[in-house]
Design an enzyme around this catalytic site. Sequence first.
Site, PDB file in Angstrom:
ATOM      1  N   ASP A  82       0.843  -1.194   0.000  1.00  0.00           N
ATOM      2  CA  ASP A  82       0.000   0.000   0.000  1.00  0.00           C
ATOM      3  C   ASP A  82       0.886   1.255   0.000  1.00  0.00           C
ATOM      4  OD1 ASP A  82      -2.436   1.368   0.163  1.00  0.00           O
ATOM      5  OD2 ASP A  82      -2.414   1.418   2.351  1.00  0.00           O
ATOM      6  N   HIS A  83       0.632   2.154  -0.915  1.00  0.00           N
ATOM      7  CA  HIS A  83       1.346   3.441  -0.990  1.00  0.00           C
ATOM      8  C   HIS A  83       2.878   3.309  -1.041  1.00  0.00           C
ATOM      9  CE1 HIS A  83      -2.163   6.016  -0.639  1.00  0.00           C
ATOM     10  NE2 HIS A  83      -2.615   5.185   0.283  1.00  0.00           N
ATOM     11  N   ASP A 104       2.902   4.921  -5.587  1.00  0.00           N
ATOM     12  CA  ASP A 104       2.146   6.149  -5.344  1.00  0.00           C
ATOM     13  C   ASP A 104       3.005   7.352  -5.693  1.00  0.00           C
ATOM     14  OD1 ASP A 104       0.786   8.320  -4.443  1.00  0.00           O
ATOM     15  OD2 ASP A 104       0.497   7.599  -2.389  1.00  0.00           O
ATOM     16  N   HIS A 178      -7.873  10.019   3.526  1.00  0.00           N
ATOM     17  CA  HIS A 178      -7.418   9.060   4.539  1.00  0.00           C
ATOM     18  C   HIS A 178      -7.804   9.528   5.945  1.00  0.00           C
ATOM     19  CE1 HIS A 178      -4.434   7.931   1.289  1.00  0.00           C
ATOM     20  NE2 HIS A 178      -5.064   6.809   1.549  1.00  0.00           N
ATOM     21  N   GLY A 179      -7.970   8.555   6.839  1.00  0.00           N
ATOM     22  CA  GLY A 179      -8.188   8.897   8.238  1.00  0.00           C
ATOM     23  C   GLY A 179      -9.657   8.957   8.626  1.00  0.00           C
ATOM     24  N   HIS A 209      -9.262   4.774  -2.512  1.00  0.00           N
ATOM     25  CA  HIS A 209      -8.574   4.875  -1.210  1.00  0.00           C
ATOM     26  C   HIS A 209      -9.438   5.702  -0.261  1.00  0.00           C
ATOM     27  CE1 HIS A 209      -4.316   3.475  -1.962  1.00  0.00           C
ATOM     28  NE2 HIS A 209      -4.904   3.297  -3.134  1.00  0.00           N
ATOM     29  N   GLY A 210      -9.049   5.698   1.003  1.00  0.00           N
ATOM     30  CA  GLY A 210      -9.745   6.541   1.969  1.00  0.00           C
ATOM     31  C   GLY A 210     -11.219   6.198   2.060  1.00  0.00           C
ATOM     32  N   ALA A 211     -11.521   4.910   2.032  1.00  0.00           N
ATOM     33  CA  ALA A 211     -12.921   4.493   1.886  1.00  0.00           C
ATOM     34  C   ALA A 211     -13.555   3.951   3.169  1.00  0.00           C
ATOM     35  CB  ALA A 211     -13.018   3.453   0.768  1.00  0.00           C
ATOM     36  N   ILE A 253      -9.603  -0.108   3.107  1.00  0.00           N
ATOM     37  CA  ILE A 253     -10.143   0.113   4.455  1.00  0.00           C
ATOM     38  C   ILE A 253      -9.056  -0.123   5.505  1.00  0.00           C
ATOM     39  CG2 ILE A 253     -11.841  -0.737   6.147  1.00  0.00           C
ATOM     40  CD1 ILE A 253     -13.578  -1.492   3.631  1.00  0.00           C
TER      41      ILE A 253
END
Length: 307
Positions: A82-83, A104, A178-179, A209-211, A253
């Site tokens: 990831d990233h 990324d 994110h977050g 992302h950020g889901a 997630i």
Amino acid sequence: MPLTSPREMFEGAYQGGYAIGAFNVNNMEIVQGIIQAGEAEQSPLILQVSAGARKYAGKKYIIKLMEAALEETTLPIVLHLDHGQTFEICKEVIEDGFSSVMIDGSHLSFEENIALTRQVVDYAHEKGVWVEAELGRLAGVEDEVSSEESVYTDPDEAVEFVERTGCDSLAVAIGTSHGAYKFKGEPKLDFDRLVKINSLLPGFPLVLHGASSVLTEFVQMANQYGGKVADAKGVPEDFLHKAAQSGVCKINIDTDIRLAMTAVIRKYFKEHPEEFDPRKYLGPARQAVKDMVRHKIKNVLGSSNKI
Ligand code: G3H
Ligand code: 13P
Ligand code: ZN
């Protein structure tokens, strides 16, 4: 069961209008909770590891945890970086046996992002490894991933980016972040933009992302037992279902896992101040991860019984 490539998973997801959950793993309890949920729902799974997770758990431990999971389950599983921010980290995890990487380059200029992604694609494809890239930028702060402001993905640039890099899937920015603090007012995503990108790249898997949905149940529990996550707000679950109808095959997630574990552990500490055996609170935390992931698979992502 050996690791799987996202290819077959995404083909089914794209055609079927559902998404595969990509869950961040940092320790044994998280890996076990996710695998148990996948087993219960007979769902394919993506387990993803960030640079921060590799630093926290240790590179060897993460791999050994995955090996143990693969020995115990018959589910199709992708192990994904990831990233990944550099070519070097992508190369390193490919050598470790990951079946998928994210490069990324979203912090770079368009041309620099293309050049870096192309370099990773050339290396990864030789080894049969899948490459996710990102165009546009999500706001939000995590351990190793941070940006003050979001830049939404330009649909025409997305087409050029995919053509010139040869990447296999693309993370797009349409308003998620994110977050745990994703929206100040009403949650809103730019679905028109997503539909446009999907129409210009037919059949091509997109990634969100950020889901995390920042489930009220866990926000309330955390706050009730001494936490301070009052204004936390995530992506409504029906938005995710809608995204899966427009080419989004992978939904990331992490925050929901963090919140579920923390809320349950806070509650346990408050109710059992005399306990100090970590198994007593990590057990319920693992169970909370399992139940939450199972709910996502069944009621949000729609990937139950898709193996
Ligand atoms: O998108 C980022 C993931 O939530 C990973 O976060 O870098 O804190 O491990 P992390
Ligand atoms: P959340 O913070 O919404 O869980 O997003 C996680 C993510 O995008 C990991 O790459
Ligand atoms: Zn992310």
